[in-house]
Design a protein around this motif. Structure first.
Motif, short mmCIF file in Angstrom:
data_model
loop_
_atom_site.label_atom_id
_atom_site.label_comp_id
_atom_site.label_asym_id
_atom_site.label_seq_id
_atom_site.Cartn_x
_atom_site.Cartn_y
_atom_site.Cartn_z
N ALA A 168 0.82 -1.22 0.00
CA ALA A 168 0.00 0.00 0.00
C ALA A 168 0.85 1.26 0.00
O ALA A 168 0.42 2.30 -0.51
N THR A 169 2.06 1.19 0.57
CA THR A 169 2.89 2.38 0.70
C THR A 169 4.16 2.32 -0.15
O THR A 169 5.07 3.11 0.04
N ALA A 170 4.22 1.37 -1.08
CA ALA A 170 5.41 1.26 -1.93
C ALA A 170 5.61 2.51 -2.78
O ALA A 170 6.73 2.93 -3.06
N HIS A 171 4.51 3.12 -3.18
CA HIS A 171 4.54 4.36 -3.95
C HIS A 171 3.74 5.39 -3.16
O HIS A 171 2.60 5.14 -2.79
N ARG A 172 4.34 6.54 -2.88
CA ARG A 172 3.66 7.51 -2.03
C ARG A 172 2.32 7.94 -2.63
O ARG A 172 2.27 8.49 -3.72
N PRO A 173 1.21 7.70 -1.89
CA PRO A 173 -0.10 8.11 -2.39
C PRO A 173 -0.41 9.56 -2.05
O PRO A 173 0.23 10.16 -1.17
N ASP A 174 -1.41 10.11 -2.72
CA ASP A 174 -1.89 11.45 -2.35
C ASP A 174 -2.70 11.38 -1.06
O ASP A 174 -2.66 12.29 -0.23
N ILE A 175 -3.44 10.26 -0.89
CA ILE A 175 -4.26 10.04 0.30
C ILE A 175 -3.97 8.65 0.83
O ILE A 175 -4.04 7.67 0.10
N LEU A 176 -3.64 8.56 2.11
CA LEU A 176 -3.42 7.26 2.77
C LEU A 176 -4.46 7.10 3.86
O LEU A 176 -4.59 7.94 4.74
#
Length: 418
Positions: free
Chosen positions: A159-167
């Motif tokens: 889920a956090t491998a690529h920085r999301p705009d919203i977590l």
């Protein structure tokens, strides 16, 4: 940049008295309803700005997980609107989306695509995902052989491998061991610094207070309180002890902070102060100075057992030290109605410079949850400064001493130059 807007949100489930009522309603769609609605969320308004972190707290069944599921689109609302701006990564349930018979690597490929990543992007990120999850050769074993902690490690890594705009994170992180929890929250903090918007549900006071800008208290599907994490968490703790007909008050202090006072009132605190060993009241405290915490109480009725405790917290609400007379094996037994008592705790202020709050608990046993006569957050503030000790950092002064031994090349231990 990630933005979350929730307006007038509500979620209701149909409840039938029997399976025949459900069948009758299905067979006669235009007849009278044979169900009643059970609302789990009502009139929820929530705006989370870009780069903001909001924590959601509440007791089990308050509607926290349902709210997150609606926001992420896995559950449909009964009324209201949800608008998201930006790429979303969510951890709502342990191993959500993982197939138990596929290997961890295969699930990473599927999970990454569900997050909107291409196959080539996932393959490029795979070494980093493996390294962060730290599950070793299990990455090529079926997920059904994983422990709950291993599933959480892999799910969070994906889920956090690529920085999301919203977590968006539910309670899943509470499953992991302490090492991985620290590692996970460190990544979350880095995402926040980079501009990720965070929405998190947790019962971990430390997580909410250190990561979030504000907190929201859900109670019976409605927003009961919203504000600074420390104030909301204090109120929530008091609310959890509200059984036994306890009262909750919120008192504004002279410094602008809010103190939450709760309890049955069978015994209550009449005064509290910090003094030096000679009994002189202190406004500011030197690092290492000997202190005396003096607390006076009074009983309104006959009480078989009374315990007083105090807890020192830093500006983020993290507990620095706490003790009570139960743990010190000095409870008051058989306190008479209208009897008064004075407690004096003596200790050195081995604290780092800064501001600290003192909370007080007046109860029957070790925990105020058992029988809470009075719980008082922010009973007083400590302002610690450092003019006499070494210029250390942190919340605790440990008075460390150092010895150094040097040895030149080809020189025996006994020939160390002065």
């Amino acid at each position: 940049m990630g933005v979350i807007r929730v307006n007038g949100l509500g979620k209701a489930y149909k409840s039938y008295s029997s399976q025949w009522s459900r069948l009758a309603e299905w067979l006669t769609p235009f007849g009278k309803p044979r169900h009643h609605r059970h609302w789990v969320l009502q009139d929820i308004h929530l705006n989370v700005g870009a780069g903001e972190a909001v924590g959601i707290i509440g007791s089990n069944g308050a509607g926290k997980s349902t709210l997150l599921k609606i926001i992420t689109g896995t559950v449909r609302q009964s009324c209201g609107t949800v608008a998201l701006n930006g790429r979303v990564a969510a951890m709502l349930e342990l191993g959500m989306g993982f197939h138990p018979d596929f290997t961890g690597r295969q699930n990473v490929m599927m999970g990454g695509q569900l997050l909107g990543l291409s196959v080539s992007e996932i393959q490029k990120l795979m070494p980093e995902i493996e390294a962060f999850a730290e599950i070793g050769d299990y990455i090529d074993q079926p997920v059904r052989t994983y422990s709950s902690g291993m599933q959480m490690r892999l799910a969070f890594s994906v889920a956090t491998a690529h920085r999301p705009d919203i977590l968006i994170v539910d309670e899943a992180l509470s499953v992991g061991d302490a090492y991985f929890q620290h590692k996970s929250f460190d990544r979350i903090r880095k995402f926040r610094m980079a501009g990720t918007t965070l929405l998190i549900v947790s019962h971990d006071r430390y997580a909410i207070q250190t990561v979030c800008d504000r907190a929201i208290l859900l109670d019976s599907g409605c927003i009961r309180m919203e504000g600074r994490p420390v104030e909301v968490l204090d109120y929530y703790n008091a609310m959890m002890a509200e059984r036994d007909h306890q009262q909750i008050q919120r008192v504004a202090l002279a410094d602008g902070n809010i103190a939450t006072v709760s309890g049955t009132g069978e015994a209550y605190i009449t005064s509290v102060r910090i003094t030096d060993q000679r009994g002189q009241a202190l406004q500011s405290i030197e690092v290492g100075q000997l202190l005396r915490l003096e607390v006076r109480i009074k009983a309104r009725s006959v009480l078989d057992r009374v315990v007083l405790g105090f807890m020192i917290t830093d500006r983020l609400g993290q507990c620095i030290y706490g003790i009570n007379t139960h743990r010190l094996e000095q409870p008051i037994m058989d306190m008479a109605a209208n009897e008064e008592a004075t407690f004096r705790f003596d200790f050195p202020a081995r604290l780092g410079k800064g501001s600290y709050a003192v909370a007080l608990s007046l109860s029957r046993e070790d925990s105020h949850i058992d029988k809470n006569y009075e719980w008082r957050d922010n009973a007083l503030m400590l302002h610690v400064f450092n003019t006499k000790q070494e210029n250390f950092v942190g919340c605790n002064w440990l008075d460390a001493k150092v010895s150094i031994e040097r040895r030149l090349p080809n020189q025996s231990t006994g020939d160390i130059p002065a």
